[in-house]
Design a protein around this motif. Structure first.
Motif, PDB file in Angstrom:
ATOM      1  N   GLY A   1      26.059  13.696 -21.229  1.00 30.06           N
ATOM      2  CA  GLY A   1      25.034  12.970 -21.958  1.00 30.06           C
ATOM      3  C   GLY A   1      25.600  11.914 -22.891  1.00 30.06           C
ATOM      4  N   ASP A   2      26.651  12.265 -23.642  1.00 28.04           N
ATOM      5  CA  ASP A   2      27.248  11.301 -24.558  1.00 28.04           C
ATOM      6  C   ASP A   2      27.848  10.119 -23.798  1.00 28.04           C
ATOM      7  OD1 ASP A   2      26.524  12.877 -26.678  1.00 28.04           O
ATOM      8  OD2 ASP A   2      28.521  13.693 -27.044  1.00 28.04           O
ATOM      9  N   ARG A   3      28.465  10.398 -22.665  1.00 22.96           N
ATOM     10  CA  ARG A   3      29.066   9.317 -21.881  1.00 22.96           C
ATOM     11  C   ARG A   3      27.999   8.414 -21.267  1.00 22.96           C
ATOM     12  NH1 ARG A   3      33.863  12.009 -18.351  1.00 22.96           N
ATOM     13  NH2 ARG A   3      33.916   9.860 -17.534  1.00 22.96           N
TER      14      ARG A   3
ATOM     15  N   VAL B   1      30.567   1.667 -15.768  1.00 25.35           N
ATOM     16  CA  VAL B   1      30.718   2.883 -16.568  1.00 25.35           C
ATOM     17  C   VAL B   1      29.867   4.014 -15.997  1.00 25.35           C
ATOM     18  CG1 VAL B   1      30.469   3.887 -18.857  1.00 25.35           C
ATOM     19  CG2 VAL B   1      31.252   1.532 -18.621  1.00 25.35           C
ATOM     20  N   VAL B   2      28.644   3.698 -15.564  1.00 27.65           N
ATOM     21  CA  VAL B   2      27.767   4.724 -14.998  1.00 27.65           C
ATOM     22  C   VAL B   2      28.373   5.324 -13.732  1.00 27.65           C
ATOM     23  CG1 VAL B   2      25.534   5.109 -13.853  1.00 27.65           C
ATOM     24  CG2 VAL B   2      25.637   3.821 -15.997  1.00 27.65           C
ATOM     25  N   CYS B   3      28.971   4.485 -12.895  1.00 29.47           N
ATOM     26  CA  CYS B   3      29.583   4.982 -11.660  1.00 29.47           C
ATOM     27  C   CYS B   3      30.796   5.857 -11.940  1.00 29.47           C
ATOM     28  CB  CYS B   3      29.979   3.814 -10.762  1.00 29.47           C
ATOM     29  SG  CYS B   3      28.570   2.965 -10.021  1.00 29.47           S
ATOM     30  N   ASP B   4      31.318   5.790 -13.155  1.00 34.58           N
ATOM     31  CA  ASP B   4      32.479   6.605 -13.518  1.00 34.58           C
ATOM     32  C   ASP B   4      32.068   7.891 -14.241  1.00 34.58           C
ATOM     33  OD1 ASP B   4      35.323   6.876 -13.479  1.00 34.58           O
ATOM     34  OD2 ASP B   4      35.389   6.407 -15.611  1.00 34.58           O
ATOM     35  N   LEU B   5      30.759   8.122 -14.408  1.00 38.20           N
ATOM     36  CA  LEU B   5      30.308   9.359 -15.040  1.00 38.20           C
ATOM     37  C   LEU B   5      30.643  10.554 -14.150  1.00 38.20           C
ATOM     38  CD1 LEU B   5      26.761   8.333 -16.344  1.00 38.20           C
ATOM     39  CD2 LEU B   5      28.806   8.750 -17.719  1.00 38.20           C
TER      40      LEU B   5
ATOM     41  N   PRO C   1      17.760   2.954 -12.872  1.00 39.02           N
ATOM     42  CA  PRO C   1      17.718   3.678 -11.590  1.00 39.02           C
ATOM     43  C   PRO C   1      19.088   4.197 -11.162  1.00 39.02           C
ATOM     44  CG  PRO C   1      16.346   1.725 -11.465  1.00 39.02           C
ATOM     45  CD  PRO C   1      17.093   1.632 -12.760  1.00 39.02           C
ATOM     46  N   LEU C   2      20.139   3.454 -11.435  1.00 37.60           N
ATOM     47  CA  LEU C   2      21.490   3.923 -11.100  1.00 37.60           C
ATOM     48  C   LEU C   2      21.853   5.130 -11.958  1.00 37.60           C
ATOM     49  CD1 LEU C   2      24.183   3.620  -9.628  1.00 37.60           C
ATOM     50  CD2 LEU C   2      24.878   1.983 -11.396  1.00 37.60           C
ATOM     51  N   LEU C   3      21.505   5.103 -13.244  1.00 36.13           N
ATOM     52  CA  LEU C   3      21.787   6.239 -14.118  1.00 36.13           C
ATOM     53  C   LEU C   3      21.014   7.473 -13.651  1.00 36.13           C
ATOM     54  CD1 LEU C   3      23.210   7.318 -16.622  1.00 36.13           C
ATOM     55  CD2 LEU C   3      21.256   6.543 -17.985  1.00 36.13           C
ATOM     56  N   VAL C   4      19.780   7.278 -13.199  1.00 34.12           N
ATOM     57  CA  VAL C   4      18.986   8.397 -12.686  1.00 34.12           C
ATOM     58  C   VAL C   4      19.648   9.005 -11.464  1.00 34.12           C
ATOM     59  CG1 VAL C   4      16.815   8.991 -11.537  1.00 34.12           C
ATOM     60  CG2 VAL C   4      16.784   7.639 -13.644  1.00 34.12           C
ATOM     61  N   ARG C   5      20.118   8.180 -10.541  1.00 33.41           N
ATOM     62  CA  ARG C   5      20.777   8.702  -9.337  1.00 33.41           C
ATOM     63  C   ARG C   5      22.037   9.473  -9.705  1.00 33.41           C
ATOM     64  NH1 ARG C   5      19.121   3.657  -7.184  1.00 33.41           N
ATOM     65  NH2 ARG C   5      21.188   2.721  -7.475  1.00 33.41           N
ATOM     66  N   ARG C   6      22.771   8.967 -10.691  1.00 36.68           N
ATOM     67  CA  ARG C   6      23.985   9.674 -11.111  1.00 36.68           C
ATOM     68  C   ARG C   6      23.633  11.001 -11.789  1.00 36.68           C
ATOM     69  NH1 ARG C   6      29.107   8.760  -9.116  1.00 36.68           N
ATOM     70  NH2 ARG C   6      30.577   9.888 -10.457  1.00 36.68           N
TER      71      ARG C   6
ATOM     72  N   ALA D   1      27.430   4.373 -22.073  1.00 34.06           N
ATOM     73  CA  ALA D   1      27.286   3.311 -21.071  1.00 34.06           C
ATOM     74  C   ALA D   1      26.141   2.372 -21.435  1.00 34.06           C
ATOM     75  CB  ALA D   1      27.049   3.920 -19.690  1.00 34.06           C
ATOM     76  N   LEU D   2      24.993   2.926 -21.803  1.00 34.92           N
ATOM     77  CA  LEU D   2      23.842   2.087 -22.147  1.00 34.92           C
ATOM     78  C   LEU D   2      24.055   1.341 -23.456  1.00 34.92           C
ATOM     79  CD1 LEU D   2      20.913   4.461 -21.153  1.00 34.92           C
ATOM     80  CD2 LEU D   2      21.811   2.495 -19.885  1.00 34.92           C
TER      81      LEU D   2
END
Length: 318
Positions: free
Chosen positions: A34-36, A21-25, A185-190, A40-41
């Motif tokens: 932000g809502d998306r 889901v994060v990679c699809d943001l 960390p993945l969410l931060v990179r995105r 994911a979390l």
């Protein structure tokens, strides 16, 4: 298979689902980002409330700037009570001034992940800092992760919280905390890809309509086609496209699409190979002066082809 192995597989599946889901943001800053991200979390538990905020903290934990909020819920029916709780959480998050977190530079370098009771002080955690966001919401425990957002501005953080609302779960499990820790960390990179390493204002975030137009442009549709599908005039769509070029710092449809798909950062330019190499601008431009495209050489090079170019249709400046 023993219980420990089963829990390990469950945590791995959970982390995999969140990663997808994060990679699809969106790769650009949109009002729904932000809502998306919070949604994911929210896959960490059910039922739960999830919340993210992006801002800048001082050393005392006070929020000196607030950029974005995201809220989501999972496992609740669409009841009035659930909607009211979501509005309350969103409103409090947007107005909070003190997080209660005392994060030194070393904490921010590696990030902090744990539970609010452990970070804010045991039984009274609901009365302090971020704990006050949850004072009116029926959660048993809250997992929190605070991560540094870029290295340019000190104190800029992405804070994520997942409030566990399962009446049968007294506190967060080690697996749930671990999943939060490995996926942040993945969410931060995105977030850095979409929002950037510097503080932003709402004027740079894409509106819902601009996001719709950008999505259609990535499919190769013309302004006229987009206008027909959205029930708007071509002139209105043209204005949205101009706004997209300004907000995403793009000088061509190619750059616009590349940014939308996450292939090009804000400081980069797509090299025009029709221009002699000695006249080309650097692909990566880091200064304010360098971010101004070489307009006249590009105009000369493309002068004879503008009528056939998709860029001419959407009014991209030469």
């Amino acid at each position: 298979m023993d219980a420990q192995q089963f829990r390990g597989i469950g945590a791995l599946s959970m982390a995999t689902a969140i990663t997808e889901v994060v990679c699809d943001l969106p790769a650009v800053a949109t009002l729904s980002w932000g809502d998306r991200a919070a949604e994911a979390l929210g896959l960490i538990a059910s039922p739960c409330w999830s919340c993210i905020m992006i801002g800048t903290l001082d050393t005392s934990g006070a929020l000196i700037s607030h950029e974005a909020t995201g809220v989501s819920q999972r496992g609740f029916s669409g009841s009035d009570t659930a909607r009211s709780a979501e509005l309350t959480l969103r409103s409090k998050t947007e107005r909070i001034q003190d997080t209660g977190l005392r994060l030194n530079p070393a904490d921010l370098r590696v990030g902090v992940t744990g539970t609010l009771p452990s970070l804010l002080g045991g039984d009274v955690w609901r009365t302090r800092g971020l704990g006050q966001l949850w004072s009116d919401i029926a959660v048993r425990d809250v997992i929190l992760s605070a991560q540094k957002l870029g290295s340019i501005e000190a104190g800029r953080v992405l804070i994520a919280m997942v409030g566990l609302a399962d009446a049968n779960l007294e506190r967060a499990t080690e697996e749930q905390i671990a999943v939060m820790k490995v996926t942040m960390p993945l969410l931060v990179r995105r977030a850095l890809m979409a929002i950037g390493a510097r503080r932003t204002t709402s004027s740079r975030w894409l509106t819902v309509r601009e996001e719709q137009v950008l999505n259609e442009l990535t499919l190769g549709k013309s302004v006229r086609q987009i206008a027909e599908e959205l029930g708007r005039s071509p002139h209105t769509i043209h204005d949205h496209v101009k706004s997209l070029h300004r907000k995403l710092n793009a000088s061509s449809r190619g750059e616009l699409v590349a940014r939308a798909l996450g292939y090009l950062d804000e400081g980069q330019r797509i090299r025009d190979r029709s221009i002699p190499s000695e006249q080309r601008q650097p692909e990566i431009q880091t200064t304010a002066a360098a971010q101004m495209p070489a307009r006249q050489p590009l105009a000369n090079a493309l002068n004879g082809a503008r009528q056939e170019s998709p860029a001419a249709e959407i009014g991209i400046p030469a």
